[in-house]
Design a protein around this motif. Structure first.
Motif, PDB file in Angstrom:
ATOM      1  N   ALA A 264       0.848  -1.201   0.000  1.00 55.49           N
ATOM      2  CA  ALA A 264       0.000   0.000   0.000  1.00 55.49           C
ATOM      3  C   ALA A 264       0.877   1.243   0.000  1.00 55.49           C
ATOM      4  O   ALA A 264       1.920   1.287   0.664  1.00 55.49           O
ATOM      5  CB  ALA A 264      -0.902   0.001   1.223  1.00 55.49           C
ATOM      6  N   SER A 265       0.464   2.256  -0.739  1.00 55.62           N
ATOM      7  CA  SER A 265       1.191   3.526  -0.743  1.00 55.62           C
ATOM      8  C   SER A 265       0.197   4.641  -1.008  1.00 55.62           C
ATOM      9  O   SER A 265      -0.932   4.393  -1.435  1.00 55.62           O
ATOM     10  CB  SER A 265       2.289   3.539  -1.816  1.00 55.62           C
ATOM     11  OG  SER A 265       1.718   3.629  -3.093  1.00 55.62           O
ATOM     12  N   SER A 266       0.643   5.850  -0.748  1.00 59.92           N
ATOM     13  CA  SER A 266      -0.217   6.990  -1.056  1.00 59.92           C
ATOM     14  C   SER A 266       0.628   8.121  -1.632  1.00 59.92           C
ATOM     15  O   SER A 266       0.661   8.337  -2.824  1.00 59.92           O
ATOM     16  CB  SER A 266      -0.965   7.440   0.197  1.00 59.92           C
ATOM     17  OG  SER A 266      -1.816   8.502  -0.110  1.00 59.92           O
ATOM     18  N   CYS A 267       1.384   8.811  -0.773  1.00 61.58           N
ATOM     19  CA  CYS A 267       2.119   9.987  -1.262  1.00 61.58           C
ATOM     20  C   CYS A 267       3.292   9.619  -2.161  1.00 61.58           C
ATOM     21  O   CYS A 267       3.622  10.316  -3.092  1.00 61.58           O
ATOM     22  CB  CYS A 267       2.610  10.818  -0.082  1.00 61.58           C
ATOM     23  SG  CYS A 267       3.935  10.006   0.869  1.00 61.58           S
ATOM     24  N   GLU A 268       3.973   8.525  -1.848  1.00 58.11           N
ATOM     25  CA  GLU A 268       5.204   8.100  -2.527  1.00 58.11           C
ATOM     26  C   GLU A 268       6.281   9.184  -2.504  1.00 58.11           C
ATOM     27  O   GLU A 268       7.117   9.288  -3.394  1.00 58.11           O
ATOM     28  CB  GLU A 268       4.915   7.578  -3.945  1.00 58.11           C
ATOM     29  CG  GLU A 268       3.955   6.384  -3.884  1.00 58.11           C
ATOM     30  CD  GLU A 268       3.870   5.543  -5.137  1.00 58.11           C
ATOM     31  OE1 GLU A 268       4.536   5.873  -6.122  1.00 58.11           O
ATOM     32  OE2 GLU A 268       3.128   4.552  -5.094  1.00 58.11           O
ATOM     33  N   THR A 269       6.234  10.019  -1.466  1.00 58.18           N
ATOM     34  CA  THR A 269       7.266  11.038  -1.267  1.00 58.18           C
ATOM     35  C   THR A 269       7.825  10.984   0.154  1.00 58.18           C
ATOM     36  O   THR A 269       8.507  11.904   0.599  1.00 58.18           O
ATOM     37  CB  THR A 269       6.715  12.457  -1.516  1.00 58.18           C
ATOM     38  OG1 THR A 269       5.646  12.698  -0.585  1.00 58.18           O
ATOM     39  CG2 THR A 269       6.213  12.616  -2.931  1.00 58.18           C
ATOM     40  N   GLY A 270       7.495   9.929   0.896  1.00 59.62           N
ATOM     41  CA  GLY A 270       8.054   9.789   2.242  1.00 59.62           C
ATOM     42  C   GLY A 270       7.412  10.682   3.284  1.00 59.62           C
ATOM     43  O   GLY A 270       8.054  11.005   4.294  1.00 59.62           O
ATOM     44  N   THR A 271       6.162  11.081   3.081  1.00 60.85           N
ATOM     45  CA  THR A 271       5.535  11.994   4.040  1.00 60.85           C
ATOM     46  C   THR A 271       4.272  11.464   4.696  1.00 60.85           C
ATOM     47  O   THR A 271       3.846  11.999   5.708  1.00 60.85           O
ATOM     48  CB  THR A 271       5.183  13.341   3.373  1.00 60.85           C
ATOM     49  OG1 THR A 271       4.395  13.080   2.229  1.00 60.85           O
ATOM     50  CG2 THR A 271       6.425  14.098   2.973  1.00 60.85           C
ATOM     51  N   CYS A 272       3.630  10.435   4.135  1.00 59.13           N
ATOM     52  CA  CYS A 272       2.311  10.047   4.675  1.00 59.13           C
ATOM     53  C   CYS A 272       2.367   8.863   5.630  1.00 59.13           C
ATOM     54  O   CYS A 272       1.477   8.693   6.458  1.00 59.13           O
ATOM     55  CB  CYS A 272       1.339   9.746   3.539  1.00 59.13           C
ATOM     56  SG  CYS A 272       1.623   8.151   2.731  1.00 59.13           S
ATOM     57  N   GLY A 273       3.349   8.008   5.508  1.00 59.12           N
ATOM     58  CA  GLY A 273       3.474   6.867   6.419  1.00 59.12           C
ATOM     59  C   GLY A 273       2.801   5.596   5.942  1.00 59.12           C
ATOM     60  O   GLY A 273       2.920   4.553   6.588  1.00 59.12           O
ATOM     61  N   THR A 274       2.107   5.621   4.810  1.00 61.41           N
ATOM     62  CA  THR A 274       1.333   4.453   4.372  1.00 61.41           C
ATOM     63  C   THR A 274       2.211   3.239   4.092  1.00 61.41           C
ATOM     64  O   THR A 274       1.816   2.110   4.369  1.00 61.41           O
ATOM     65  CB  THR A 274       0.525   4.804   3.094  1.00 61.41           C
ATOM     66  OG1 THR A 274      -0.251   5.953   3.355  1.00 61.41           O
ATOM     67  CG2 THR A 274      -0.385   3.651   2.680  1.00 61.41           C
ATOM     68  N   CYS A 275       3.381   3.423   3.534  1.00 63.48           N
ATOM     69  CA  CYS A 275       4.185   2.281   3.076  1.00 63.48           C
ATOM     70  C   CYS A 275       5.146   1.754   4.147  1.00 63.48           C
ATOM     71  O   CYS A 275       6.016   0.930   3.842  1.00 63.48           O
ATOM     72  CB  CYS A 275       4.939   2.651   1.799  1.00 63.48           C
ATOM     73  SG  CYS A 275       6.246   3.863   2.068  1.00 63.48           S
ATOM     74  N   ARG A 276       5.000   2.196   5.393  1.00 59.66           N
ATOM     75  CA  ARG A 276       5.906   1.775   6.492  1.00 59.66           C
ATOM     76  C   ARG A 276       6.095   0.260   6.494  1.00 59.66           C
ATOM     77  O   ARG A 276       5.133  -0.505   6.499  1.00 59.66           O
ATOM     78  CB  ARG A 276       5.295   2.217   7.808  1.00 59.66           C
ATOM     79  CG  ARG A 276       6.027   1.724   9.040  1.00 59.66           C
ATOM     80  CD  ARG A 276       5.178   2.005  10.264  1.00 59.66           C
ATOM     81  NE  ARG A 276       5.010   3.429  10.463  1.00 59.66           N
ATOM     82  CZ  ARG A 276       5.526   4.115  11.487  1.00 59.66           C
ATOM     83  NH1 ARG A 276       6.218   3.500  12.411  1.00 59.66           N
ATOM     84  NH2 ARG A 276       5.334   5.403  11.598  1.00 59.66           N
ATOM     85  N   ILE A 300      11.326   1.104   7.673  1.00 59.75           N
ATOM     86  CA  ILE A 300      11.802   1.861   6.513  1.00 59.75           C
ATOM     87  C   ILE A 300      10.587   2.269   5.690  1.00 59.75           C
ATOM     88  O   ILE A 300       9.560   1.571   5.704  1.00 59.75           O
ATOM     89  CB  ILE A 300      12.795   1.011   5.670  1.00 59.75           C
ATOM     90  CG1 ILE A 300      13.446   1.845   4.574  1.00 59.75           C
ATOM     91  CG2 ILE A 300      12.105  -0.225   5.073  1.00 59.75           C
ATOM     92  CD1 ILE A 300      14.629   1.145   3.881  1.00 59.75           C
ATOM     93  N   MET A 301      10.688   3.402   4.994  1.00 57.96           N
ATOM     94  CA  MET A 301       9.638   3.819   4.068  1.00 57.96           C
ATOM     95  C   MET A 301      10.156   3.514   2.656  1.00 57.96           C
ATOM     96  O   MET A 301      10.986   4.265   2.110  1.00 57.96           O
ATOM     97  CB  MET A 301       9.335   5.311   4.224  1.00 57.96           C
ATOM     98  CG  MET A 301       9.147   5.773   5.676  1.00 57.96           C
ATOM     99  SD  MET A 301       7.966   4.832   6.641  1.00 57.96           S
ATOM    100  CE  MET A 301       6.497   5.231   5.752  1.00 57.96           C
ATOM    101  N   PRO A 302       9.703   2.415   2.062  1.00 65.52           N
ATOM    102  CA  PRO A 302      10.317   1.964   0.800  1.00 65.52           C
ATOM    103  C   PRO A 302      10.009   2.836  -0.413  1.00 65.52           C
ATOM    104  O   PRO A 302      10.614   2.643  -1.458  1.00 65.52           O
ATOM    105  CB  PRO A 302       9.733   0.556   0.618  1.00 65.52           C
ATOM    106  CG  PRO A 302       8.480   0.552   1.411  1.00 65.52           C
ATOM    107  CD  PRO A 302       8.702   1.485   2.565  1.00 65.52           C
ATOM    108  N   CYS A 303       9.126   3.823  -0.267  1.00 63.79           N
ATOM    109  CA  CYS A 303       8.863   4.695  -1.425  1.00 63.79           C
ATOM    110  C   CYS A 303      10.028   5.642  -1.679  1.00 63.79           C
ATOM    111  O   CYS A 303      10.175   6.144  -2.803  1.00 63.79           O
ATOM    112  CB  CYS A 303       7.563   5.471  -1.249  1.00 63.79           C
ATOM    113  SG  CYS A 303       7.544   6.613   0.139  1.00 63.79           S
ATOM    114  N   VAL A 304      10.848   5.931  -0.645  1.00 61.68           N
ATOM    115  CA  VAL A 304      11.947   6.882  -0.850  1.00 61.68           C
ATOM    116  C   VAL A 304      13.296   6.402  -0.313  1.00 61.68           C
ATOM    117  O   VAL A 304      14.339   6.818  -0.821  1.00 61.68           O
ATOM    118  CB  VAL A 304      11.649   8.267  -0.216  1.00 61.68           C
ATOM    119  CG1 VAL A 304      10.520   8.968  -0.943  1.00 61.68           C
ATOM    120  CG2 VAL A 304      11.329   8.142   1.268  1.00 61.68           C
TER     121      VAL A 304
HETATM  122 FE1  FES Z   1       3.670   7.827   1.787  1.00 58.56          FE
HETATM  123 FE2  FES Z   1       5.631   5.969   1.456  1.00 58.56          FE
HETATM  124  S1  FES Z   1       3.721   6.108   0.426  1.00 58.56           S
HETATM  125  S2  FES Z   1       5.480   7.507   2.962  1.00 58.56           S
END
Ligand code: FES
Length: 318
Positions: A264-276, A300-304
């Motif tokens: 799961a992901s949302s922002c993909e910029t390391g700011t929302c916490g979804t991909c923890r 780790i936040m794998p989006c960034v």
């Molecule tokens: Fe938002 Fe990774 S998708 S922090």
């Protein structure tokens, strides 16, 4: 994330509103109302040279007749903002997605602290309009820019009197505004910050003692951009033992998805916490604004984020 769907919006007005900042008012070509949005929302725009860029809506969410975005002309960028600022004029159409919000006003704080750096003022303009128009917690804005000429929305913000503090640093880091007195005590407030990565990192560092749910960031992808020093590394999945290669220029999130793992992901910029994701072993280079210091050894936040230099393998448990 779901695939983006672009529909054309007509440029009702295009104007330069500060040094290297251009505002575009966008309307439906048939004059119909646009989908509703809330303060902090952004949309994606396909630029005249074919790039896709995300821009925060800076207009009043109560006005669904038009969306407004403000674009900083980045002469050293990939050309998307330059194409927008230099070639798009009134009457043109721009393919845009519907608004989406990863930076919405959340919770019921005693008050809200807004911190904007440069063009980071854009989502905060809509958030302030939302609070002023629909009611909400008291707020105060600290708006940090290089000079009066680089300060978008100066006239609009003047109307809010002492609720707005504008500071110019003249481009000199020694003249940067000291936010510590503002952030030293949480006092039941929420802080919302958007601006250059250095400003957001400073605010992250100064709010380490705040509840995590009270600190919010909006980033337009600077953390997700590949860096020259990025190297390839491996990810091993703790339960299955599967090994994934993560080349330079590819995120861990992309590598996991390419191997068929749904993350799961949302922002993909390391700011929302979804991909923890739990980090079992290995040393990560954390590029997010989510994890607290004491969480960094175990998540780790794998989006960034990536493996730190010299660490060839991270073991994750997604
Ligand atoms: Fe938002 Fe990774 S998708 S922090």
């Amino acid at each position: 994330m779901a695939e983006d769907i672009f529909t054309p919006l007509r440029v009702a007005r295009a104007a330069r509103i500060a040094t290297d900042i251009h505002r575009f008012d966008l309307v439906s070509p048939d004059g119909a109302a646009l989908p509703e949005f809330t303060g902090g929302a952004h949309l994606k725009v396909r630029t005249p040279n074919g790039l896709v860029r995300r821009y925060s809506l800076c207009s009043d969410p109560l006005d669904t007749g038009a969306y407004s975005i403000a674009v900083k002309r980045e002469a050293g960028g990939a050309g998307g903002s330059v194409a927008l600022c230099d070639t798009v004029k009134e009457g043109d159409t721009l393919p845009c997605t519907e608004p989406r919000n990863d930076f919405a006003l959340k919770g019921s704080p005693v008050s809200r602290v807004f911190i904007a750096g440069g063009i980071g003022i854009t989502p905060i303009m809509a958030m302030i309009a939302e609070i002023e128009g629909m009611g909400g917690a008291p707020w105060k804005l600290w708006y940090l820019t290089q000079s009066p000429g680089h300060t978008a929305f100066r006239e609009e913000l003047r109307a809010f009197g002492s609720k707005v503090v504008i500071h110019h640093d003249g481009g000199d880091p020694d003249q940067a505004f000291d936010l510590w007195p503002v952030l030293e005590q949480p006092k039941g407030r929420h802080v919302h910050c958007c601006g250059p990565r250095g400003l957001m990192q400073a605010v992250r560092d100064m709010t380490g003692h705040w509840p995590g749910s009270a600190v919010h960031f909006e980033d337009f992808g600077s953390a997700a951009k590949p860096r020259a020093e990025d190297a390839a590394f491996r990810v091993r999945l703790a339960r299955s033992g599967e090994i994934l290669e993560v080349p330079a220029g590819t995120t861990i999130l992309d590598a996991l998805r390419a191997a068929g793992h749904a993350i799961a992901s949302s922002c993909e910029t390391g700011t929302c916490g979804t991909c923890r994701t739990p980090l079992v072993s290995g040393v990560a280079e954390h590029r997010d604004l989510v994890l607290m210091e004491h969480e960094k050894a175990g998540f780790i936040m794998p989006c960034v984020s990536r493996a730190a230099a010299g660490c060839g393998e991270l073991v994750l448990d997604p």
